[in-house]
Design a protein around this motif. Sequence first.
Motif, PDB file in Angstrom:
ATOM      1  N   VAL A  25      11.246 -25.662 -36.954  1.00  0.00           N
ATOM      2  CA  VAL A  25      12.412 -25.404 -38.019  1.00  0.00           C
ATOM      3  C   VAL A  25      13.393 -26.312 -37.482  1.00  0.00           C
ATOM      4  O   VAL A  25      13.884 -26.314 -36.424  1.00  0.00           O
ATOM      5  CB  VAL A  25      12.636 -23.935 -37.636  1.00  0.00           C
ATOM      6  CG1 VAL A  25      13.928 -23.245 -38.607  1.00  0.00           C
ATOM      7  CG2 VAL A  25      11.618 -23.026 -38.005  1.00  0.00           C
ATOM      8  N   LEU A  26      13.826 -27.201 -38.530  1.00  0.00           N
ATOM      9  CA  LEU A  26      14.719 -28.242 -38.180  1.00  0.00           C
ATOM     10  C   LEU A  26      16.014 -28.100 -39.083  1.00  0.00           C
ATOM     11  O   LEU A  26      16.219 -27.721 -39.982  1.00  0.00           O
ATOM     12  CB  LEU A  26      13.790 -29.578 -38.858  1.00  0.00           C
ATOM     13  CG  LEU A  26      12.534 -29.714 -38.396  1.00  0.00           C
ATOM     14  CD1 LEU A  26      11.947 -30.967 -39.402  1.00  0.00           C
ATOM     15  CD2 LEU A  26      12.365 -30.021 -36.962  1.00  0.00           C
ATOM     16  N   VAL A  27      16.936 -28.391 -38.030  1.00  0.00           N
ATOM     17  CA  VAL A  27      18.365 -28.411 -38.545  1.00  0.00           C
ATOM     18  C   VAL A  27      18.901 -29.947 -38.265  1.00  0.00           C
ATOM     19  O   VAL A  27      19.351 -30.230 -37.029  1.00  0.00           O
ATOM     20  CB  VAL A  27      19.145 -27.311 -37.653  1.00  0.00           C
ATOM     21  CG1 VAL A  27      20.690 -27.444 -38.126  1.00  0.00           C
ATOM     22  CG2 VAL A  27      18.722 -25.952 -37.792  1.00  0.00           C
ATOM     23  N   VAL A  28      19.166 -30.579 -39.157  1.00  0.00           N
ATOM     24  CA  VAL A  28      19.126 -31.947 -39.307  1.00  0.00           C
ATOM     25  C   VAL A  28      20.339 -32.447 -39.911  1.00  0.00           C
ATOM     26  O   VAL A  28      20.837 -32.042 -41.000  1.00  0.00           O
ATOM     27  CB  VAL A  28      18.206 -32.779 -39.827  1.00  0.00           C
ATOM     28  CG1 VAL A  28      18.292 -34.351 -39.327  1.00  0.00           C
ATOM     29  CG2 VAL A  28      16.788 -32.419 -39.151  1.00  0.00           C
ATOM     30  N   ASP A  29      21.523 -33.109 -39.030  1.00  0.00           N
ATOM     31  CA  ASP A  29      22.892 -33.192 -39.578  1.00  0.00           C
ATOM     32  C   ASP A  29      23.105 -34.649 -40.104  1.00  0.00           C
ATOM     33  O   ASP A  29      23.735 -34.973 -40.914  1.00  0.00           O
ATOM     34  CB  ASP A  29      23.945 -33.148 -38.601  1.00  0.00           C
ATOM     35  CG  ASP A  29      24.090 -31.761 -37.953  1.00  0.00           C
ATOM     36  OD1 ASP A  29      24.861 -31.094 -38.766  1.00  0.00           O
ATOM     37  OD2 ASP A  29      23.500 -31.574 -36.941  1.00  0.00           O
ATOM     38  N   ASP A  30      22.045 -35.389 -39.912  1.00  0.00           N
ATOM     39  CA  ASP A  30      22.016 -36.873 -40.382  1.00  0.00           C
ATOM     40  C   ASP A  30      20.833 -37.162 -40.991  1.00  0.00           C
ATOM     41  O   ASP A  30      19.860 -37.301 -40.383  1.00  0.00           O
ATOM     42  CB  ASP A  30      22.338 -37.739 -39.155  1.00  0.00           C
ATOM     43  CG  ASP A  30      22.427 -39.303 -39.613  1.00  0.00           C
ATOM     44  OD1 ASP A  30      22.294 -39.650 -40.739  1.00  0.00           O
ATOM     45  OD2 ASP A  30      22.977 -40.067 -38.660  1.00  0.00           O
ATOM     46  N   VAL A  31      20.702 -37.687 -41.983  1.00  0.00           N
ATOM     47  CA  VAL A  31      19.609 -38.146 -42.726  1.00  0.00           C
ATOM     48  C   VAL A  31      18.634 -39.257 -42.310  1.00  0.00           C
ATOM     49  O   VAL A  31      17.648 -39.473 -42.241  1.00  0.00           O
ATOM     50  CB  VAL A  31      19.736 -38.495 -44.331  1.00  0.00           C
ATOM     51  CG1 VAL A  31      20.675 -39.629 -44.524  1.00  0.00           C
ATOM     52  CG2 VAL A  31      18.338 -38.588 -45.160  1.00  0.00           C
TER      53      VAL A  31
END
Length: 224
Positions: A25-31
């Motif tokens: 389950v990924l929480v990514v702030d930067d593409v």
Amino acid sequence: MESCPPLPDTAEVLARIRSASVVPVLVVDDVQAAAPLAEALAESRLHCVEVTLRTEAGLRVLRRLADRPELLAGAGTVLEPQQVDQAVQAGARFVVSPGLDPVVVERCLELGVPVLPGVATAGEVLRARRFGLPAAKFFPAEQSGGVPALRAFASAIPDIAFMPTGGIGQDNAAAYLDEPSVLGVGGSWMAPRDLLARRAWDRIRTLCAQAAQLAATTAGRQSA
């Protein structure tokens, strides 16, 4: 909506989640983190992921991961029906919500995208069943009674499968995966938000490899 790739049917998606066992389950702030993250996942053979829409970059990251043919990418933290449209357009093959919002579920059913709404009580499990859903997300799993609660739900309502998420990590995931009602477990321990922000790719690869080993040891634990 603009045209999007054909969606797999629900049975196919659930079978792939069951085969994967562990769903990051990924929480990514930067593409810009999407490409190296995809490489780490592919290297460790973690082929099913949930990209949450909690960040501004979420949809763009989802699109990048969905473009990888080896990945089954879904959208998580879907709170509104318009987010269902956006997620499907970005390539999501399934939708996950933290709770059972009838409007979100209905939009998923309209579009034909498999949906795993969050449930934490017997009443919510019954509502998911009433929608004709074969599976739901048990969330937050540990805070909602953990394996004993899940076992009680499965005993009383045996025609719903679960993807537990929330408070699950490398140390307790196997206890959930041993339950026949569990498709797979979701968790962020193999690629936590702080490590992604720091670009700690060596550590992320190690954690992904450990998660993949856990998935491998539980593969075939139950028939689909």
